[in-house]
Write a protein that holds these residues in place. Structure first.
Motif, PDB file in Angstrom:
ATOM      1  N   LEU A 113       0.775  -1.192   0.119  1.00 12.91           N
ATOM      2  CA  LEU A 113       0.036  -0.078  -0.063  1.00 12.91           C
ATOM      3  C   LEU A 113       0.735   1.215  -0.108  1.00 12.91           C
ATOM      4  CD1 LEU A 113      -2.899  -0.850   2.413  1.00 12.91           C
ATOM      5  CD2 LEU A 113      -2.745  -0.897  -0.211  1.00 12.91           C
ATOM      6  N   SER A 114       1.978   1.181   0.686  1.00 14.44           N
ATOM      7  CA  SER A 114       2.681   2.490   0.804  1.00 14.44           C
ATOM      8  C   SER A 114       3.829   2.646  -0.286  1.00 14.44           C
ATOM      9  CB  SER A 114       3.421   2.376   2.238  1.00 14.44           C
ATOM     10  OG  SER A 114       4.646   1.303   2.353  1.00 14.44           O
ATOM     11  N   GLY A 115       3.846   1.581  -1.078  1.00 14.49           N
ATOM     12  CA  GLY A 115       4.959   1.823  -1.980  1.00 14.49           C
ATOM     13  C   GLY A 115       6.254   1.640  -1.678  1.00 14.49           C
ATOM     14  N   SER A 143      -3.645   2.674   6.377  1.00 13.41           N
ATOM     15  CA  SER A 143      -2.941   1.681   5.510  1.00 13.41           C
ATOM     16  C   SER A 143      -2.477   0.479   6.432  1.00 13.41           C
ATOM     17  CB  SER A 143      -1.605   2.451   4.799  1.00 13.41           C
ATOM     18  OG  SER A 143      -2.175   3.378   4.038  1.00 13.41           O
ATOM     19  N   PHE A 144      -1.963   0.896   7.562  1.00 15.03           N
ATOM     20  CA  PHE A 144      -1.475  -0.407   8.434  1.00 15.03           C
ATOM     21  C   PHE A 144      -2.951  -1.373   8.668  1.00 15.03           C
ATOM     22  CE2 PHE A 144      -0.331  -2.439  12.018  1.00 15.03           C
ATOM     23  CZ  PHE A 144       0.896  -2.770  11.875  1.00 15.03           C
ATOM     24  N   LEU A 145      -3.794  -0.752   8.931  1.00 12.67           N
ATOM     25  CA  LEU A 145      -5.111  -1.495   9.399  1.00 12.67           C
ATOM     26  C   LEU A 145      -5.423  -2.265   8.213  1.00 12.67           C
ATOM     27  CD1 LEU A 145      -6.760   0.770  11.931  1.00 12.67           C
ATOM     28  CD2 LEU A 145      -5.692  -1.097  12.519  1.00 12.67           C
ATOM     29  N   ILE A 146      -5.339  -1.773   7.206  1.00 15.54           N
ATOM     30  CA  ILE A 146      -5.891  -2.337   5.954  1.00 15.54           C
ATOM     31  C   ILE A 146      -4.996  -3.551   5.612  1.00 15.54           C
ATOM     32  CG2 ILE A 146      -5.927  -2.253   3.491  1.00 15.54           C
ATOM     33  CD1 ILE A 146      -6.815   0.758   3.771  1.00 15.54           C
ATOM     34  N   SER A 147      -3.761  -3.542   6.098  1.00 17.62           N
ATOM     35  CA  SER A 147      -2.767  -4.310   5.735  1.00 17.62           C
ATOM     36  C   SER A 147      -2.843  -5.591   6.727  1.00 17.62           C
ATOM     37  CB  SER A 147      -1.351  -3.985   5.869  1.00 17.62           C
ATOM     38  OG  SER A 147      -0.856  -2.868   5.000  1.00 17.62           O
ATOM     39  N   LEU A 148      -3.317  -5.313   7.948  1.00 19.65           N
ATOM     40  CA  LEU A 148      -3.667  -6.405   9.007  1.00 19.65           C
ATOM     41  C   LEU A 148      -4.968  -7.298   8.278  1.00 19.65           C
ATOM     42  CD1 LEU A 148      -3.310  -4.462  12.597  1.00 19.65           C
ATOM     43  CD2 LEU A 148      -1.923  -6.462  11.209  1.00 19.65           C
ATOM     44  N   LYS A 149      -5.905  -6.189   7.857  1.00 22.88           N
ATOM     45  CA  LYS A 149      -7.194  -7.112   7.073  1.00 22.88           C
ATOM     46  C   LYS A 149      -6.534  -8.019   6.218  1.00 22.88           C
ATOM     47  CE  LYS A 149     -10.382  -5.661   9.796  1.00 22.88           C
ATOM     48  NZ  LYS A 149     -11.141  -6.680  10.667  1.00 22.88           N
ATOM     49  N   PHE A 150      -5.766  -7.570   5.237  1.00 20.26           N
ATOM     50  CA  PHE A 150      -5.591  -8.295   4.218  1.00 20.26           C
ATOM     51  C   PHE A 150      -4.658  -9.685   4.689  1.00 20.26           C
ATOM     52  CE2 PHE A 150      -5.114  -4.853   0.429  1.00 20.26           C
ATOM     53  CZ  PHE A 150      -6.507  -4.898   0.308  1.00 20.26           C
ATOM     54  N   ALA A 151      -3.961  -9.557   5.752  1.00 17.82           N
ATOM     55  CA  ALA A 151      -3.246 -10.634   6.292  1.00 17.82           C
ATOM     56  C   ALA A 151      -4.457 -11.655   6.782  1.00 17.82           C
ATOM     57  CB  ALA A 151      -2.612 -10.295   7.506  1.00 17.82           C
ATOM     58  N   GLN A 152      -5.478 -11.262   7.545  1.00 17.07           N
ATOM     59  CA  GLN A 152      -6.505 -11.630   8.235  1.00 17.07           C
ATOM     60  C   GLN A 152      -7.327 -12.693   7.060  1.00 17.07           C
ATOM     61  OE1 GLN A 152      -9.765  -9.845   9.947  1.00 17.07           O
ATOM     62  NE2 GLN A 152     -10.498 -11.154  10.850  1.00 17.07           N
ATOM     63  N   TYR A 153      -7.557 -11.962   5.960  1.00 18.60           N
ATOM     64  CA  TYR A 153      -8.238 -12.410   4.563  1.00 18.60           C
ATOM     65  C   TYR A 153      -7.149 -13.652   3.928  1.00 18.60           C
ATOM     66  CZ  TYR A 153      -9.921 -12.684  -0.358  1.00 18.60           C
ATOM     67  OH  TYR A 153     -10.216 -12.711  -1.492  1.00 18.60           O
ATOM     68  N   GLU A 154      -5.903 -13.457   3.992  1.00 25.08           N
ATOM     69  CA  GLU A 154      -4.977 -14.652   3.714  1.00 25.08           C
ATOM     70  C   GLU A 154      -5.305 -15.607   4.254  1.00 25.08           C
ATOM     71  OE1 GLU A 154      -3.286 -14.925   0.698  1.00 25.08           O
ATOM     72  OE2 GLU A 154      -4.352 -12.941   0.055  1.00 25.08           O
ATOM     73  N   ILE A 155      -5.226 -15.560   5.627  1.00 29.87           N
ATOM     74  CA  ILE A 155      -5.321 -16.672   6.706  1.00 29.87           C
ATOM     75  C   ILE A 155      -6.753 -17.348   6.277  1.00 29.87           C
ATOM     76  CG2 ILE A 155      -5.645 -17.206   9.161  1.00 29.87           C
ATOM     77  CD1 ILE A 155      -3.632 -14.861   9.727  1.00 29.87           C
ATOM     78  N   MET A 156      -7.743 -16.683   6.097  1.00 29.84           N
ATOM     79  CA  MET A 156      -8.960 -17.270   6.011  1.00 29.84           C
ATOM     80  C   MET A 156      -9.018 -18.111   4.798  1.00 29.84           C
ATOM     81  SD  MET A 156     -11.519 -14.332   7.384  1.00 29.84           S
ATOM     82  CE  MET A 156     -12.875 -14.962   6.809  1.00 29.84           C
TER      83      MET A 156
END
Length: 154
Positions: free
Chosen positions: A2-4, A68-81
């Motif tokens: 997200l941050s490039g 952006s950090f919170l979105i990245s955490l959500k993406f990590a949760q998405y990948e785990i699921m």
């Protein structure tokens, strides 16, 4: 990213048990805890410290960087699921772009437009911003507008 790649983020685990054994901490704080009416030390007080470039993101990060950090955490949760259940879950991104700059917004949408994601619902208050960014990323999109509880395909 997200941050490039402009920031290095991390998560630190902070525990009272880093200061000593639970028995010793409880014994040391017994008088204070009796006055307070609750236990002021122990594992219930453990915390995660989110960092950016080694510093707490809550202190040094802008609203966009924190989001952006919170979105990245959500993406990590998405990948785990996705890994656990064997299929891509539906992703809802609800009005997240208000605190993100154009580059972060574009990076986010490029990530979710990749084939790794399943069905995605994105809400935004700025229709033209969302349409212009998505048009440059993918042709696989459908837009709806809602007014008074009625959804109209655009």
């Amino acid at each position: 990213m997200l941050s490039g790649g402009r920031e290095t983020v991390g998560i630190k685990y902070r525990s009272d048990l880093d200061k000593g054994s639970l028995y010793d901490l409880l014994k040391e704080n017994l008088a204070k805890d009796r006055l307070l009416g609750f236990t002021s030390c122990g594992i219930q007080r453990d915390d995660l410290i989110f960092t950016m470039n080694g510093d707490p993101i809550r202190k040094v990060g802008s609203q966009g960087q924190q989001k952006s950090f919170l979105i990245s955490l959500k993406f990590a949760q998405y990948e785990i699921m996705k890994e656990k259940y064997g299929f891509a879950p539906m992703l809802l991104l609800d009005d997240l772009f208000d605190k993100l700059d154009f580059d972060r917004t574009r990076n986010l949408l490029e990530m979710v437009a990749s084939k790794d994601f399943g069905q995605i619902f994105i809400t935004d208050t700025d229709k033209s911003r969302l349409e212009s960014i998505i048009a440059g990323i993918t042709e696989e999109s459908t837009f709806y507008q809602t007014c008074g509880g009625v959804f109209t395909r655009q």
